[in-house]
Design a protein around this motif. Structure first.
Motif, short mmCIF file in Angstrom:
data_model
loop_
_atom_site.label_atom_id
_atom_site.label_comp_id
_atom_site.label_asym_id
_atom_site.label_seq_id
_atom_site.Cartn_x
_atom_site.Cartn_y
_atom_site.Cartn_z
N ASP A 120 0.79 -1.23 0.00
CA ASP A 120 0.00 0.00 0.00
C ASP A 120 0.82 1.29 0.00
O ASP A 120 0.31 2.34 -0.35
N GLU A 121 2.07 1.22 0.40
CA GLU A 121 2.88 2.44 0.50
C GLU A 121 2.95 3.15 -0.85
O GLU A 121 3.01 2.50 -1.89
N GLU A 122 2.96 4.47 -0.78
CA GLU A 122 3.07 5.25 -2.01
C GLU A 122 4.45 5.06 -2.64
O GLU A 122 5.44 4.85 -1.94
N ILE A 123 4.47 5.16 -3.95
CA ILE A 123 5.72 5.19 -4.70
C ILE A 123 5.87 6.64 -5.15
O ILE A 123 5.00 7.18 -5.82
N ILE A 124 6.96 7.24 -4.73
CA ILE A 124 7.18 8.67 -4.94
C ILE A 124 8.18 8.90 -6.07
O ILE A 124 9.18 8.19 -6.18
N ALA A 125 7.94 9.91 -6.88
CA ALA A 125 8.86 10.29 -7.96
C ALA A 125 9.96 11.17 -7.37
O ALA A 125 9.72 12.34 -7.08
N HIS A 171 16.04 10.40 -8.70
CA HIS A 171 16.61 9.22 -9.33
C HIS A 171 15.58 8.12 -9.56
O HIS A 171 15.91 6.94 -9.60
N GLY A 172 14.33 8.52 -9.71
CA GLY A 172 13.28 7.57 -10.06
C GLY A 172 12.34 7.25 -8.91
O GLY A 172 12.34 7.91 -7.87
N PRO A 173 11.53 6.23 -9.10
CA PRO A 173 10.52 5.84 -8.11
C PRO A 173 11.15 5.34 -6.81
O PRO A 173 12.13 4.59 -6.83
N VAL A 174 10.55 5.75 -5.70
CA VAL A 174 11.07 5.40 -4.37
C VAL A 174 9.90 5.09 -3.43
O VAL A 174 8.90 5.81 -3.41
N VAL A 175 10.05 4.02 -2.67
CA VAL A 175 9.15 3.74 -1.55
C VAL A 175 9.92 4.22 -0.32
O VAL A 175 10.93 3.63 0.06
N TRP A 218 6.63 7.78 -14.07
CA TRP A 218 7.54 8.74 -13.44
C TRP A 218 7.46 10.09 -14.13
O TRP A 218 7.44 11.14 -13.47
N LEU A 219 7.41 10.09 -15.46
CA LEU A 219 7.35 11.35 -16.21
C LEU A 219 6.12 12.17 -15.86
O LEU A 219 6.22 13.38 -15.66
N LYS A 220 4.97 11.51 -15.73
CA LYS A 220 3.74 12.25 -15.41
C LYS A 220 3.74 12.74 -13.97
O LYS A 220 3.36 13.88 -13.71
N ALA A 221 4.19 11.90 -13.04
CA ALA A 221 4.22 12.32 -11.64
C ALA A 221 5.18 13.48 -11.42
O ALA A 221 4.92 14.37 -10.61
N VAL A 250 9.20 18.53 -11.35
CA VAL A 250 8.60 18.61 -10.02
C VAL A 250 8.77 17.24 -9.37
O VAL A 250 8.31 16.23 -9.90
N LEU A 251 9.44 17.20 -8.23
CA LEU A 251 9.72 15.92 -7.58
C LEU A 251 8.89 15.74 -6.32
O LEU A 251 8.18 16.65 -5.90
N ASN A 252 9.01 14.58 -5.72
CA ASN A 252 8.36 14.23 -4.45
C ASN A 252 6.85 14.11 -4.55
O ASN A 252 6.14 14.31 -3.57
N ARG A 253 6.37 13.74 -5.71
CA ARG A 253 4.94 13.49 -5.89
C ARG A 253 4.68 11.99 -6.01
O ARG A 253 5.49 11.27 -6.60
#
Length: 159
Positions: A56-61, A64-68, A129-132, A138-141
């Motif tokens: 369930d944890e969000e994956i954040i942009a 350096h890419g997607p991060v949990v 990742w590109l859309k987020a 804009v990062l951290n979304r």
């Protein structure tokens, strides 16, 4: 419906699987950067194939890419030497059901062959990742799981 696992369970599965690969196939040690990208690919494949999340944890942009973030926090102090072997590690592995382990094995065999930076660069070319991140401006979304599901169905999952 809540996911079956927490992201750390899936992360521990990948760390364990990679250790087997290193031992028998001479692969590279798992870094945190690579682990975080494998979590993203595992979640995308689960969404596309099974229609449900592994965790369930969000994956954040991030840059350096997607991060949990919970997994990043767990391993950030030594990102090139990810520990494995504790009771908690073993309990996580035992939670993973066979059909999910099969999916993770497929993700590992396809995406695990890439380097950490190869996976990082790959995520930077993909819609989720590109859309987020609005093309990296804009990062951290959070990365939208519906976009992930659609993207993975169109690009990675065979009917």
């Amino acid at each position: 419906m809540a996911a079956k696992y927490v992201a750390l369970d899936i992360a521990r599965w990948f760390i364990s699987r990679n250790r087997i690969s290193v031992q028998y196939d001479g692969g590279d040690e798992m870094s945190l950067l690579k682990l975080l990208k494998l979590l993203y690919y595992a979640e995308g494949c689960a969404l596309a194939i099974k229609g449900e999340s592994l965790f369930d944890e969000e994956i954040i942009a991030w840059e350096h890419g997607p991060v949990v973030e919970s997994v990043w926090r767990e391993y950030r102090t030594d990102p090139y030497h990810l520990p494995f072997g504790s009771e908690a590690d073993m309990a996580s592995i035992e939670k993973i059901q066979k059909d999910d382990a099969d999916l993770l094995e497929n993700v590992f065999s396809v995406f695990g062959q890439y380097s950490a930076w190869g996976l990082r660069n790959k995520t930077h070319e993909e819609d989720p990742w590109l859309k987020a991140s609005e093309n990296g401006t804009v990062l951290n979304r959070p990365i939208d799981r519906n976009i992930m599901k659609r993207y993975f169905k169109e690009n990675y999952v065979e009917d």
